[in-house]
Design a protein around this motif. Structure first.
Motif, PDB file in Angstrom:
ATOM      1  N   GLY A   1       0.825  -1.134   0.034  1.00 61.46           N
ATOM      2  CA  GLY A   1      -0.007  -0.119   0.081  1.00 61.46           C
ATOM      3  C   GLY A   1       0.922   1.180  -0.022  1.00 61.46           C
ATOM      4  N   ASN A   2       0.259   2.397   0.331  1.00 66.88           N
ATOM      5  CA  ASN A   2       1.024   3.567   0.390  1.00 66.88           C
ATOM      6  C   ASN A   2       1.693   3.873   1.706  1.00 66.88           C
ATOM      7  N   LEU A   3       3.095   4.151   1.700  1.00 64.89           N
ATOM      8  CA  LEU A   3       3.471   4.259   2.956  1.00 64.89           C
ATOM      9  C   LEU A   3       4.267   5.611   3.172  1.00 64.89           C
ATOM     10  N   ASN A   4       3.557   6.525   4.167  1.00 65.38           N
ATOM     11  CA  ASN A   4       4.012   8.011   4.456  1.00 65.38           C
ATOM     12  C   ASN A   4       5.070   8.056   5.165  1.00 65.38           C
ATOM     13  N   LEU A   5       6.448   8.295   5.276  1.00 66.14           N
ATOM     14  CA  LEU A   5       7.516   8.393   6.097  1.00 66.14           C
ATOM     15  C   LEU A   5       7.807   9.807   6.486  1.00 66.14           C
ATOM     16  N   ASP A   6       6.846  10.818   6.220  1.00 70.00           N
ATOM     17  CA  ASP A   6       7.107  12.230   6.636  1.00 70.00           C
ATOM     18  C   ASP A   6       7.218  12.132   7.887  1.00 70.00           C
ATOM     19  N   GLY A   7       8.705  12.516   8.810  1.00 72.76           N
ATOM     20  CA  GLY A   7       8.740  12.864  10.068  1.00 72.76           C
ATOM     21  C   GLY A   7       9.243  11.583  10.713  1.00 72.76           C
ATOM     22  N   ALA A   8       9.409  10.342   9.812  1.00 75.01           N
ATOM     23  CA  ALA A   8       9.932   9.178  10.663  1.00 75.01           C
ATOM     24  C   ALA A   8      11.238   9.429  10.806  1.00 75.01           C
ATOM     25  N   ARG A   9      11.831   8.420  12.001  1.00 78.79           N
ATOM     26  CA  ARG A   9      13.388   8.330  12.241  1.00 78.79           C
ATOM     27  C   ARG A   9      13.571   6.819  12.302  1.00 78.79           C
ATOM     28  N   LEU A  10      14.653   6.783  11.465  1.00 79.15           N
ATOM     29  CA  LEU A  10      15.373   5.536  11.080  1.00 79.15           C
ATOM     30  C   LEU A  10      16.625   5.017  12.097  1.00 79.15           C
TER      31      LEU A  10
ATOM     32  N   ALA B   1       7.485  -0.611  -0.364  1.00 79.05           N
ATOM     33  CA  ALA B   1       6.178  -0.228  -0.467  1.00 79.05           C
ATOM     34  C   ALA B   1       5.593  -0.059  -1.975  1.00 79.05           C
ATOM     35  N   ASP B   2       4.187  -0.060  -1.912  1.00 82.68           N
ATOM     36  CA  ASP B   2       3.811   0.236  -3.432  1.00 82.68           C
ATOM     37  C   ASP B   2       4.119   1.789  -3.793  1.00 82.68           C
ATOM     38  N   ASN B   3       4.088   2.486  -2.752  1.00 85.28           N
ATOM     39  CA  ASN B   3       4.618   3.910  -3.104  1.00 85.28           C
ATOM     40  C   ASN B   3       4.898   4.672  -1.737  1.00 85.28           C
ATOM     41  N   ILE B   4       5.993   5.371  -1.671  1.00 88.60           N
ATOM     42  CA  ILE B   4       6.601   5.920  -0.514  1.00 88.60           C
ATOM     43  C   ILE B   4       6.704   7.485  -0.856  1.00 88.60           C
ATOM     44  N   THR B   5       6.128   7.816   0.367  1.00 92.85           N
ATOM     45  CA  THR B   5       6.146   9.547   0.478  1.00 92.85           C
ATOM     46  C   THR B   5       7.051   9.871   1.806  1.00 92.85           C
ATOM     47  N   GLY B   6       7.602  11.028   1.743  1.00 93.17           N
ATOM     48  CA  GLY B   6       8.316  11.395   2.692  1.00 93.17           C
ATOM     49  C   GLY B   6       9.743  10.678   3.000  1.00 93.17           C
ATOM     50  N   TYR B   7      10.486  11.441   3.444  1.00 92.75           N
ATOM     51  CA  TYR B   7      12.128  10.869   3.660  1.00 92.75           C
ATOM     52  C   TYR B   7      12.423  10.689   5.210  1.00 92.75           C
ATOM     53  N   PRO B   8      12.724   9.650   5.730  1.00 96.98           N
ATOM     54  CA  PRO B   8      12.938   9.503   6.914  1.00 96.98           C
ATOM     55  C   PRO B   8      14.391   9.902   7.252  1.00 96.98           C
ATOM     56  N   VAL B   9      14.652  10.226   8.654  1.00 95.29           N
ATOM     57  CA  VAL B   9      15.941  10.816   9.133  1.00 95.29           C
ATOM     58  C   VAL B   9      16.640   9.614   9.569  1.00 95.29           C
TER      59      VAL B   9
END
Length: 285
Positions: free
Chosen positions: A216-225, A246-254
């Motif tokens: 599905g869609n994965l939103n990683l805006d604000g995620a920390r790795l 993921a099918d589609n990733i938005t946002g960039y994890p730190v």
């Protein structure tokens, strides 16, 4: 057949089927397992005729057969009609052909599970349809879990099973953490997911590595790795591993935490629309 309130602070084992009584909230059943209490259900737990039945656990509860409600074994659609509050250890350990299910009613339109302890679904077991809220503690999914909506506010979501999300609002909030596997493993999510919290990944070389797979869609805006190596394993120059798909990733994890590498070696996150990989490269001069 059980009616009224049941409180346990010792050991209670139900070897047969447990049936609650009362046609509605006028005759509710409350099962309260206190701190230090152990309750083991090895038969069916049926609450179809009691929409007010509830379970609150402060000790240890283990269900090794169906946890549901129905008009009778084999009749009607099995569905619990009220919420479970878990502050202790709550384990669903049914095996291949058993399951639990929740269903809304006029009195309780959002039945489900509220967890701040340890909630675990063992391998080959399944539980579907509850609204699931975690305010602390840990959720371990090694079987199949299908909540309508997933809300991990605090604590850890882990395991190597499958989350089949049937609602539209599924979030790991800032205080929550996804940590695939028990040691090393892949956690699979079906449907869209938003991660505002942390993602912990462990790399183990020949033993494999943790991985998050989202169908599905994965939103990683604000995620920390956060990345760690298992035991003495370490990637070499030019090597890369896939951490997330993921099918589609938005946002960039730190990339918030990672092991120190020798010499001039450094890390590089390689992100595309469908994957995130970690690559070992040289540090910029």
């Amino acid at each position: 057949m059980v009616d009224g309130e049941v409180r346990n602070a010792g050991v209670m084992q139900f070897n047969g089927d447990t049936w609650t009584t009362g046609s509605n909230f006028d005759s509710p059943l409350a099962i309260i397992n206190e701190v230090g209490g152990l309750m083991l259900f090895s038969g069916y737990f049926d609450s179809y005729t009691n929409q007010g039945s509830s379970i609150e656990n402060f000790g240890t509860m283990r269900f090794i057969k169906n946890l549901y409600s129905t008009t009778g074994k084999g009749g009607g659609f099995p569905a619990l009609k009220n919420s479970i509050k878990n502050h202790g250890t709550f384990t669903i350990d049914y095996g291949t052909n058993n399951y639990c299910n929740f269903s809304p009613t006029d009195q309780n339109p959002n039945p489900g599970i509220i967890n701040d302890g340890i909630f675990e679904i063992k391998a080959q077991s399944r539980c579907s349809s509850p609204y699931y809220t975690q305010t602390g503690g840990k959720t371990v999914i090694n079987g199949t879990f299908g909540p309508r909506n997933l809300d991990i506010q605090h604590g850890v979501l882990s395991g190597s099973g499958t989350l089949t999300l049937t609602g539209d609002d599924n979030t790991v909030q800032f205080g929550g953490t996804i940590s695939p596997g028990d040691d090393l493993g892949t956690l699979t999510v079906v449907n869209d997911l938003t991660v505002d919290g942390s993602i912990e990944m462990q790399l183990g070389g020949a033993a494999g590595n943790d991985k998050l797979v989202v169908n599905g869609n994965l939103n990683l805006d604000g995620a920390r790795l956060y990345v760690s190596f298992r035991e003495q394993y370490m990637l070499g120059f030019g090597q890369e591993v896939t951490l997330i798909t993921a099918d589609n990733i938005t946002g960039y994890p730190v990339l918030a935490s990672y092991p120190i590498l020798p010499g001039n070696l450094g890390y590089e996150l390689v992100q595309t629309a469908t994957s995130i990989k970690m690559r070992i490269s040289t540090k910029p001069r």
